[in-house]
Design a protein around this motif. Structure first.
Motif, PDB file in Angstrom:
ATOM      1  N   THR A   1      45.670  -3.946 103.773  1.00 44.58           N
ATOM      2  CA  THR A   1      44.312  -4.272 104.217  1.00 44.58           C
ATOM      3  C   THR A   1      44.350  -5.329 105.317  1.00 44.58           C
ATOM      4  OG1 THR A   1      43.466  -3.807 102.009  1.00 44.58           O
ATOM      5  CG2 THR A   1      42.087  -5.167 103.429  1.00 44.58           C
TER       6      THR A   1
ATOM      7  N   ASP B   1      47.933   3.729 111.021  1.00 43.64           N
ATOM      8  CA  ASP B   1      48.042   3.090 109.711  1.00 43.64           C
ATOM      9  C   ASP B   1      49.191   3.773 108.974  1.00 43.64           C
ATOM     10  OD1 ASP B   1      47.892   2.301 107.092  1.00 43.64           O
ATOM     11  OD2 ASP B   1      45.710   2.459 106.946  1.00 43.64           O
TER      12      ASP B   1
ATOM     13  N   LYS C   1      53.054  -1.894 101.909  1.00 40.29           N
ATOM     14  CA  LYS C   1      53.654  -1.094 100.839  1.00 40.29           C
ATOM     15  C   LYS C   1      55.189  -1.054 100.899  1.00 40.29           C
ATOM     16  CE  LYS C   1      49.569   1.297  99.354  1.00 40.29           C
ATOM     17  NZ  LYS C   1      48.479   2.020  99.921  1.00 40.29           N
TER      18      LYS C   1
HETATM   19  C1  LIG Z   1      47.268   1.254 100.407  1.00 41.97           C
HETATM   20  C2  LIG Z   1      46.759   1.485 101.770  1.00 41.97           C
HETATM   21  C3  LIG Z   1      46.052   0.481 102.479  1.00 41.97           C
HETATM   22  C4  LIG Z   1      45.695  -0.838 101.852  1.00 41.97           C
HETATM   23  O1  LIG Z   1      46.822  -1.576 101.527  1.00 41.97           O
HETATM   24  P1  LIG Z   1      46.724  -2.811 100.482  1.00 41.97           P
HETATM   25  O2  LIG Z   1      48.095  -3.372 100.482  1.00 41.97           O
HETATM   26  O3  LIG Z   1      46.275  -2.230  99.182  1.00 41.97           O
HETATM   27  O4  LIG Z   1      45.728  -3.761 101.022  1.00 41.97           O
HETATM   28  C5  LIG Z   1      45.689   0.740 103.785  1.00 41.97           C
HETATM   29  N1  LIG Z   1      45.970   1.919 104.359  1.00 41.97           N
HETATM   30  C6  LIG Z   1      46.627   2.903 103.716  1.00 41.97           C
HETATM   31  C7  LIG Z   1      46.934   4.168 104.429  1.00 41.97           C
HETATM   32  C8  LIG Z   1      47.023   2.727 102.396  1.00 41.97           C
HETATM   33  O5  LIG Z   1      47.644   3.714 101.748  1.00 41.97           O
END
Ligand SMILES: *Cc1c(COP(=O)(O)O)cnc(C)c1O
Length: 394
Positions: free
Chosen positions: A106, A223, A252
């Motif tokens: 995020t 993203d 992640k």
């Molecule tokens: C999980 C995710 C997010 C958000 O990440 P967080 O670490 O939960 O804030 C943003 N974009 C994508 C594509 C995601 O899978």
């Protein structure tokens, strides 16, 4: 769950649909609950535990760095942050200029929104374009560009100037380009929509956006929070699809389990100056040391080749399941896979009862997100369990 855990859960806000289990230990692809019952984890902390649970190299990096230096703030430099930036840039082979570190996906998207808005302001543009069915995070900024009304509606007015395009619809894209073309500062794209249902972007659709950005001083943001960090069989997802974005957002799998995010920008997009952005924890030595160890392991050529081989085995098996009518279809690439079934929530539930952890996505999909170092033996065990679950559901 034991009695004490059952009492304690009342003290945590009920924001998640959780299974009634509390894990206390993990090893590789396996998790163990309070009673010592073993589960196969094909969710990997939602694409986070890229090297599985409690991997030696992560434990070692974490312990060594914790003993040396945990946190110093960004008033000073620290070596793990600098080395991680160097590694991320070298993996991009010259496509990017510099990195900003934060703590989550995020936050990476929030930073990218600010980069686009600043870049746009310099060029007299203010609009951000996002895709329907996308997921970019839960903060008010990231939510403004998340194309899923169910997440947005309870929270009233969000950021202005965010325009949605129907994902993979050329017609919708051309409509927005012709109505707002000169005002667009940036596009937010998941190369493969994860949470939305494991849906890859169409090459032609993406090529049109890329060309538009080049010709019109707009930024292309990928993203890669879920599909990056080796999950598609290349370190960056964009390296699998031959389109170079101006900004990549990572999190992640970048840290393999520790909270870290990164915004990686090219010369065009790198418009932050002193005081434009910041984070107390962002780039702290502890997270960066672990992320560096994880990133070195994942980006190894042989490791990424193995990801592709495991993916080949899995997709062959899924193809067979499709032929047998056990699933309707499958999508995705690398180890970001989705199977299309009538009742995804039901399949996830039955899998859980069979000690197999899976996660639903979109309206008709079950996501398979194993650790990237899944062994061929574990992949076979998974496919056997998956068959059992699917057979029990028809
Ligand atoms: C999980 C995710 C997010 C958000 O990440 P967080 O670490 O939960 O804030 C943003 N974009 C994508 C594509 C995601 O899978």
């Amino acid at each position: 769950m034991n009695k004490r855990t059952e009492t304690l859960i009342k003290g945590v806000m009920p924001t998640y649909g959780r299974q009634p289990v509390c894990f206390t230990k993990g090893e590789g692809v396996w998790l163990y609950d309070e009673e010592g019952i073993q589960y196969m984890d094909m969710v990997s902390g939602v694409a986070v535990n890229a090297l599985g649970h409690s991997t030696d190299l992560m434990v070692k990096a974490l312990c060594e760095q914790a003993a040396a230096l945990i946190h110093v703030s960004n008033l000073y430099w620290n070596k793990p942050q600098l080395e991680l930036a160097e590694k991320l840039l070298s993996l991009a082979e010259g496509d990017f200029k510099d990195v900003f570190f934060c703590n989550s996906g995020t936050e990476a998207l929030e930073g990218a929104i600010k980069l686009c808005r600043k870049y746009g302001q310099k060029n007299g543009k203010s609009k951000l374009v996002f895709m329907t069915n996308s997921f970019h995070g839960r903060s008010t900024g990231a939510l403004s560009i998340t194309g899923q009304p169910k997440y947005q509606e309870p929270f009233g007015a969000l950021l202005p100037d965010c325009l949605s395009v129907a994902f993979n619809s050329m017609e919708s894209l051309e409509g927005v380009l012709s109505a707002h073309g000169t005002e667009i500062a940036g596009f937010f794209i998941e190369p493969v929509q994860g949470e939305g249902g494991v849906i890859p972007i169409d090459q032609g659709f993406l090529n049109r956006i890329e060309a538009f950005c080049k010709e019109n001083a707009a930024l292309l943001v990928f993203d890669e929070v879920q599909c990056g960090a080796g999950r598609l069989g290349t370190y960056y997802a964009y390296q699998s699809i031959q389109v170079k974005p101006d900004i990549v957002c990572m999190a992640k799998g970048l840290g393999g389990g520790v909270p870290i995010g990164a915004i990686i920008a090219n010369e065009k997009a790198s418009v932050f100056e002193k005081s434009d952005h910041g984070s107390t924890y962002g780039g702290n030595p502890l997270m960066c040391a672990v992320a560096l160890a994880v990133t070195k392991a994942i980006s190894d050529h042989a490791f990424l080749e193995q990801v592709k081989m495991t993916s080949n085995y899995m997709t062959q098996q899924l193809e067979q399941m499709k032929d047998e009518g056990l699933i309707k279809a499958y999508r995705g690439s690398g180890l970001l896979l989705g199977i299309v079934v009538d009742d995804p929530a039901g399949v996830v539930q039955r899998a859980f009862e069979n000690k197999l952890l899976l996660i639903a996505a979109g309206s008709d999909t079950v996501r398979i997100l194993p650790p990237l170092n899944l062994t061929s033996g574990d992949a076979e065990v998974f496919m056997k369990r998956m068959r059992m679950v699917l057979n029990s559901s028809v």
